[in-house]
Design a protein around this motif. Structure first.
Motif, PDB file in Angstrom:
ATOM      1  N   HIS A 171       8.997   3.441   7.192  1.00 14.29           N
ATOM      2  CA  HIS A 171      10.010   2.288   7.017  1.00 14.29           C
ATOM      3  C   HIS A 171      11.296   2.841   6.412  1.00 14.29           C
ATOM      4  O   HIS A 171      11.186   3.817   5.580  1.00 14.29           O
ATOM      5  N   SER A 172      12.345   2.264   6.765  1.00 15.73           N
ATOM      6  CA  SER A 172      13.595   2.526   6.148  1.00 15.73           C
ATOM      7  C   SER A 172      13.542   2.044   4.736  1.00 15.73           C
ATOM      8  O   SER A 172      12.739   1.302   4.104  1.00 15.73           O
ATOM      9  N   SER A 173      14.262   2.933   3.668  1.00 14.69           N
ATOM     10  CA  SER A 173      13.742   3.015   2.433  1.00 14.69           C
ATOM     11  C   SER A 173      15.232   2.643   1.631  1.00 14.69           C
ATOM     12  O   SER A 173      15.328   2.686   0.363  1.00 14.69           O
ATOM     13  N   SER A 174      16.231   2.012   2.247  1.00 16.57           N
ATOM     14  CA  SER A 174      17.690   1.822   1.467  1.00 16.57           C
ATOM     15  C   SER A 174      17.188   0.317   0.961  1.00 16.57           C
ATOM     16  O   SER A 174      16.610  -0.588   1.366  1.00 16.57           O
ATOM     17  N   VAL A 175      18.081   0.198  -0.280  1.00 18.49           N
ATOM     18  CA  VAL A 175      18.043  -1.152  -0.726  1.00 18.49           C
ATOM     19  C   VAL A 175      19.588  -1.632  -0.366  1.00 18.49           C
ATOM     20  O   VAL A 175      20.808  -1.367  -0.666  1.00 18.49           O
ATOM     21  N   TYR A 176      19.411  -3.133   0.163  1.00 19.15           N
ATOM     22  CA  TYR A 176      20.700  -3.758   0.532  1.00 19.15           C
ATOM     23  C   TYR A 176      21.292  -4.574  -0.684  1.00 19.15           C
ATOM     24  O   TYR A 176      20.509  -5.300  -1.401  1.00 19.15           O
ATOM     25  N   ASN A 229       0.946  -1.257  -0.123  1.00 21.29           N
ATOM     26  CA  ASN A 229      -0.082   0.105  -0.049  1.00 21.29           C
ATOM     27  C   ASN A 229       0.752   1.387  -0.132  1.00 21.29           C
ATOM     28  O   ASN A 229       0.339   2.383   0.127  1.00 21.29           O
ATOM     29  N   CYS A 230       2.018   1.157  -0.117  1.00 23.63           N
ATOM     30  CA  CYS A 230       2.980   2.201  -0.101  1.00 23.63           C
ATOM     31  C   CYS A 230       2.784   3.199  -1.312  1.00 23.63           C
ATOM     32  O   CYS A 230       2.803   2.864  -2.547  1.00 23.63           O
ATOM     33  N   PRO A 231       2.412   4.599  -0.975  1.00 24.24           N
ATOM     34  CA  PRO A 231       2.017   5.388  -2.103  1.00 24.24           C
ATOM     35  C   PRO A 231       3.238   5.834  -2.895  1.00 24.24           C
ATOM     36  O   PRO A 231       2.949   6.232  -4.212  1.00 24.24           O
ATOM     37  N   GLU A 232       4.364   6.022  -2.477  1.00 30.16           N
ATOM     38  CA  GLU A 232       5.556   6.395  -3.285  1.00 30.16           C
ATOM     39  C   GLU A 232       6.759   5.764  -3.216  1.00 30.16           C
ATOM     40  O   GLU A 232       7.259   5.345  -4.285  1.00 30.16           O
ATOM     41  N   VAL A 233       7.490   5.766  -2.293  1.00 32.17           N
ATOM     42  CA  VAL A 233       8.761   5.203  -1.990  1.00 32.17           C
ATOM     43  C   VAL A 233       9.021   3.730  -2.590  1.00 32.17           C
ATOM     44  O   VAL A 233       9.881   3.466  -3.414  1.00 32.17           O
ATOM     45  N   CYS A 234       8.088   2.900  -2.216  1.00 29.20           N
ATOM     46  CA  CYS A 234       8.086   1.255  -2.604  1.00 29.20           C
ATOM     47  C   CYS A 234       8.008   1.269  -3.868  1.00 29.20           C
ATOM     48  O   CYS A 234       8.850   0.739  -4.840  1.00 29.20           O
ATOM     49  N   PRO A 235       7.034   1.896  -4.646  1.00 23.38           N
ATOM     50  CA  PRO A 235       6.678   1.752  -6.314  1.00 23.38           C
ATOM     51  C   PRO A 235       8.059   2.395  -7.093  1.00 23.38           C
ATOM     52  O   PRO A 235       8.417   1.974  -8.000  1.00 23.38           O
ATOM     53  N   THR A 236       8.477   3.458  -6.505  1.00 19.92           N
ATOM     54  CA  THR A 236       9.567   4.179  -7.104  1.00 19.92           C
ATOM     55  C   THR A 236      10.699   3.205  -6.979  1.00 19.92           C
ATOM     56  O   THR A 236      11.315   3.116  -8.057  1.00 19.92           O
TER      57      THR A 236
END
Length: 197
Positions: free
Chosen positions: A160-165, A71-78
């Motif tokens: 939530h934290s938004s970095s990619v490992y 349901n993330c509106p911006e960060v996840c889909p981007t």
């Protein structure tokens, strides 16, 4: 503070810290590096592909590990669109890259919902869910923060934290890419990691 400002603030703080690390170690990666590399914490979750989701399943591949919710509106889909673009740009090397998406919202994100959500970006992406306790343990292992916040109308969202490992083919945690980097930066780092031992 709004959700967007909080996440952008966290991303900026991470970018500054990781840039310092990058300069200090002389690494060529665009992402902030873990020096020395360390074993990526293992986990066991229900996978959106119907199988148990463990990092060890992908040994021999590079793993891009993402935390988010459908349901993330911006960060996840981007982020997912960026990773799909990067994977496409890898050409034949894309087969050596696996995106793993771990939900921070087990209340709504079951395996079917995650599979449908990820399929809109790239059908090879695999997501994971589990009990709140299991997911909290995974987040703790990676230092990921997640907090439920109420929204107008009685619903809720997740900060939530938004970095990619970035996990290398040997299962070592090599780097963390802060939110906001484009596909070219991911391609750059993935090619370097594929070429390294």
């Amino acid at each position: 503070m709004t959700r967007g400002r909080l996440l952008r603030g966290c991303a900026l703080a991470l970018a500054v810290a990781w840039a310092s690390t990058l300069a200090a170690t002389g690494q060529a990666l665009k992402a902030g590096v873990f020096e020395p590399p360390q074993a990526a914490p293992e986990f066991s979750l229900r996978g959106s592909d119907g199988a148990e989701l463990k990092l060890s399943r992908f040994r021999g591949k590079l793993v891009l590990l993402v935390f988010g919710f459908t349901n993330c509106p911006e960060v996840c889909p981007t982020t997912l669109a960026t990773l799909a673009e990067a994977r496409k740009a890898m050409g034949a090397d894309a087969a050596a890259v696996q995106v793993v998406y771990v939900t921070v919202d087990p209340e709504r994100d079951d395996v079917n919902r995650i599979r449908q959500y990820l399929g809109a970006f790239d059908p090879t992406f695999i997501g994971g869910t589990g009990s709140p306790e299991a997911l909290a343990a995974v987040r703790k292992g990676y230092g990921v923060a997640a907090q439920k916040v109420t929204t107008p109308g009685g619903g809720y969202g997740m900060n939530h934290s938004s970095s990619v490992y970035l996990v290398d083919r040997a299962g070592r945690l090599r780097a963390m890419m802060p939110y906001g980097h484009g596909a070219k930066d991911f391609v750059h780092d993935l090619k370097l990691l594929l070429a390294s031992r």
